[in-house]
Design a protein around this motif. Structure first.
Motif, short mmCIF file in Angstrom:
data_model
loop_
_atom_site.label_atom_id
_atom_site.label_comp_id
_atom_site.label_asym_id
_atom_site.label_seq_id
_atom_site.Cartn_x
_atom_site.Cartn_y
_atom_site.Cartn_z
N LEU A 44 11.48 -38.71 15.13
CA LEU A 44 11.42 -38.84 13.68
C LEU A 44 12.08 -40.17 13.27
O LEU A 44 11.61 -41.22 13.63
CB LEU A 44 12.08 -37.62 13.03
CG LEU A 44 11.51 -36.26 13.46
CD1 LEU A 44 12.23 -35.11 12.77
CD2 LEU A 44 10.01 -36.18 13.22
N VAL A 45 13.17 -40.12 12.51
CA VAL A 45 13.90 -41.35 12.16
C VAL A 45 15.13 -41.45 13.07
O VAL A 45 15.15 -42.22 14.02
CB VAL A 45 14.29 -41.37 10.67
CG1 VAL A 45 15.08 -42.65 10.35
CG2 VAL A 45 13.05 -41.30 9.79
N LYS A 46 16.16 -40.66 12.79
CA LYS A 46 17.32 -40.60 13.68
C LYS A 46 17.21 -39.44 14.66
O LYS A 46 17.78 -39.48 15.75
CB LYS A 46 18.61 -40.48 12.86
CG LYS A 46 19.87 -40.73 13.68
CD LYS A 46 21.09 -40.76 12.81
CE LYS A 46 22.30 -41.21 13.62
NZ LYS A 46 22.22 -42.60 14.08
N ASN A 47 16.47 -38.41 14.27
CA ASN A 47 16.33 -37.23 15.11
C ASN A 47 15.20 -37.38 16.13
O ASN A 47 14.17 -37.99 15.83
CB ASN A 47 16.03 -36.00 14.26
CG ASN A 47 17.23 -35.48 13.51
OD1 ASN A 47 18.34 -36.00 13.66
ND2 ASN A 47 17.02 -34.47 12.70
N PRO A 48 15.36 -36.77 17.30
CA PRO A 48 14.23 -36.65 18.22
C PRO A 48 13.32 -35.51 17.79
O PRO A 48 13.66 -34.71 16.92
CB PRO A 48 14.93 -36.30 19.55
CG PRO A 48 16.14 -35.52 19.12
CD PRO A 48 16.59 -36.16 17.83
N SER A 49 12.16 -35.44 18.38
CA SER A 49 11.26 -34.29 18.25
C SER A 49 10.71 -33.99 19.63
O SER A 49 10.95 -34.74 20.58
CB SER A 49 10.13 -34.57 17.26
OG SER A 49 9.17 -35.45 17.83
N ALA A 50 9.94 -32.91 19.75
CA ALA A 50 9.32 -32.59 21.03
C ALA A 50 7.95 -33.21 21.16
O ALA A 50 7.27 -33.01 22.17
CB ALA A 50 9.25 -31.07 21.23
N ASP A 51 7.49 -33.97 20.16
CA ASP A 51 6.26 -34.75 20.31
C ASP A 51 6.52 -35.88 21.30
O ASP A 51 7.64 -36.37 21.42
CB ASP A 51 5.83 -35.34 18.97
CG ASP A 51 5.39 -34.28 17.98
OD1 ASP A 51 4.81 -33.26 18.42
OD2 ASP A 51 5.62 -34.45 16.77
N MET A 52 5.48 -36.30 22.00
CA MET A 52 5.60 -37.38 22.98
C MET A 52 4.57 -38.46 22.70
O MET A 52 3.50 -38.19 22.15
CB MET A 52 5.37 -36.83 24.40
CG MET A 52 6.32 -35.73 24.82
SD MET A 52 7.99 -36.30 25.22
CE MET A 52 7.72 -37.07 26.82
N ASN A 53 4.89 -39.70 23.09
CA ASN A 53 3.88 -40.74 23.10
C ASN A 53 2.83 -40.42 24.16
O ASN A 53 3.06 -39.62 25.07
CB ASN A 53 4.51 -42.10 23.37
CG ASN A 53 5.29 -42.63 22.19
OD1 ASN A 53 4.93 -42.41 21.03
ND2 ASN A 53 6.38 -43.33 22.46
N ASP A 54 1.68 -41.07 24.07
CA ASP A 54 0.62 -40.83 25.05
C ASP A 54 0.99 -41.39 26.42
O ASP A 54 1.71 -42.40 26.52
CB ASP A 54 -0.69 -41.47 24.59
CG ASP A 54 -1.27 -40.79 23.35
OD1 ASP A 54 -0.98 -39.59 23.14
OD2 ASP A 54 -2.00 -41.47 22.60
N GLU A 55 0.50 -40.76 27.46
CA GLU A 55 0.74 -41.25 28.82
C GLU A 55 0.23 -42.69 28.95
O GLU A 55 -0.91 -43.00 28.59
CB GLU A 55 0.03 -40.35 29.82
CG GLU A 55 0.31 -40.68 31.27
CD GLU A 55 -0.29 -39.65 32.21
OE1 GLU A 55 0.42 -38.74 32.66
OE2 GLU A 55 -1.51 -39.77 32.46
N GLY A 56 1.08 -43.56 29.46
CA GLY A 56 0.72 -44.96 29.61
C GLY A 56 1.14 -45.85 28.47
O GLY A 56 1.00 -47.08 28.55
N ASP A 57 1.68 -45.29 27.39
CA ASP A 57 2.08 -46.09 26.24
C ASP A 57 3.31 -46.94 26.56
O ASP A 57 4.25 -46.48 27.21
CB ASP A 57 2.40 -45.20 25.04
CG ASP A 57 1.17 -44.78 24.28
OD1 ASP A 57 0.07 -45.25 24.62
OD2 ASP A 57 1.30 -43.98 23.33
N ALA A 58 3.29 -48.18 26.07
CA ALA A 58 4.46 -49.06 26.09
C ALA A 58 4.72 -49.51 24.66
O ALA A 58 3.79 -49.89 23.95
CB ALA A 58 4.22 -50.26 26.99
#
Length: 256
Positions: free
Chosen positions: A31-45
């Motif tokens: 999110l902003v300061k908080n994490p979430s359990a969403d992930m970037n796509d595999e291979g993302d930089a």
């Protein structure tokens, strides 16, 4: 006329934006300061630069954390994050320190605090259950420090460990994400952000990839908005404590 211009802007954003959940000050997903359990796509930089309002950074005016001459100051972070597998994200971040170098008349941002981040996603989101993620920031240096120290290397200023669950709901085409977790902070600098954390996101169906964010950090409530344009340029703007502006820009590319 104004309605027509607004419609054109919203249509442009809808065509140019794609999903990219980002906790942009580290380049990691969240999110902003908080994490979430969403992930970037595999291979993302993701390569990011972020303006950190003084209310965002760890420490206070007593001599610990990001302060100079007894006062907190605004600063900047720069990061590189990679998602080599769908279940793993890695990040490297450095944040600028304001110091008075020998012989200088004025302080400058001439030193850096460096740290690594890691995030694991052992459970992906399903129809009836949330995604689960565990992770840590600034975990390699002396992150067990529990008393104020100097602004030196290995001080673990951003050290924290977390577990978080995220579930998305799609009522009438609206994407509403809800996150709930717990953050443990082993250092004095960021103890005020230790505790239960929560957040919510909303992607309106008429601009499905524009994300509005609200989060509780265990210390304050933040509001934010972000969007990824042309599949590569990511922008985020937020208000810390609903009062203090912060935000950044990133370049995202998929290496696979």
């Amino acid at each position: 006329m104004k309605t027509g211009v607004l419609f054109c802007i919203l249509s442009f954003l809808t065509l140019c934006a794609v999903e990219c959940p980002a906790q942009l000050y580290t380049g990691m997903s969240g999110l902003v300061k908080n994490p979430s359990a969403d992930m970037n796509d595999e291979g993302d930089a993701v390569i990011a630069g972020y303006f950190l309002n003084k209310h965002f950074t760890p420490g206070d005016a007593t001599g610990s954390g990001f302060n100079y001459a007894g006062e907190k100051y605004d600063t900047y972070s720069f990061s590189l994050a990679l998602t080599p597998f769908w279940w793993l994200e890695l990040g490297y971040t450095f944040t600028l320190f304001k110091v008075l170098e020998d012989g200088a008349e004025k302080p400058s941002y001439s030193r850096k605090d460096r740290y690594m981040s890691i995030k694991l996603n052992p459970l992906r989101e399903g129809k009836y259950y949330p995604a689960i993620a565990v992770g840590a920031n600034d975990f390699l240096d002396s992150s067990v420090r529990t008393s104020p120290g100097t602004n030196g290397r290995g001080s673990g200023f951003f050290a924290n460990y977390y577990i978080v669950a995220t579930k998305h709901f799609i009522p009438k085409g609206q994407d509403i994400g809800v996150s709930l977790g717990y953050r443990y902070v082993p250092v004095v600098y960021g103890k005020k952000w230790q505790g239960v954390i929560a957040g919510a996101t909303w992607r309106p169906k008429w601009v499905s990839n524009l994300r509005l964010i609200g989060e509780w950090t265990a210390n304050e409530f933040n509001l934010g908005v972000d969007c990824l344009l042309w599949k590569h340029l990511f922008l985020q703007f937020a208000m810390i404590g609903c009062k203090y502006p912060t935000g950044g820009i990133a370049y995202k590319v998929n290496l696979f």
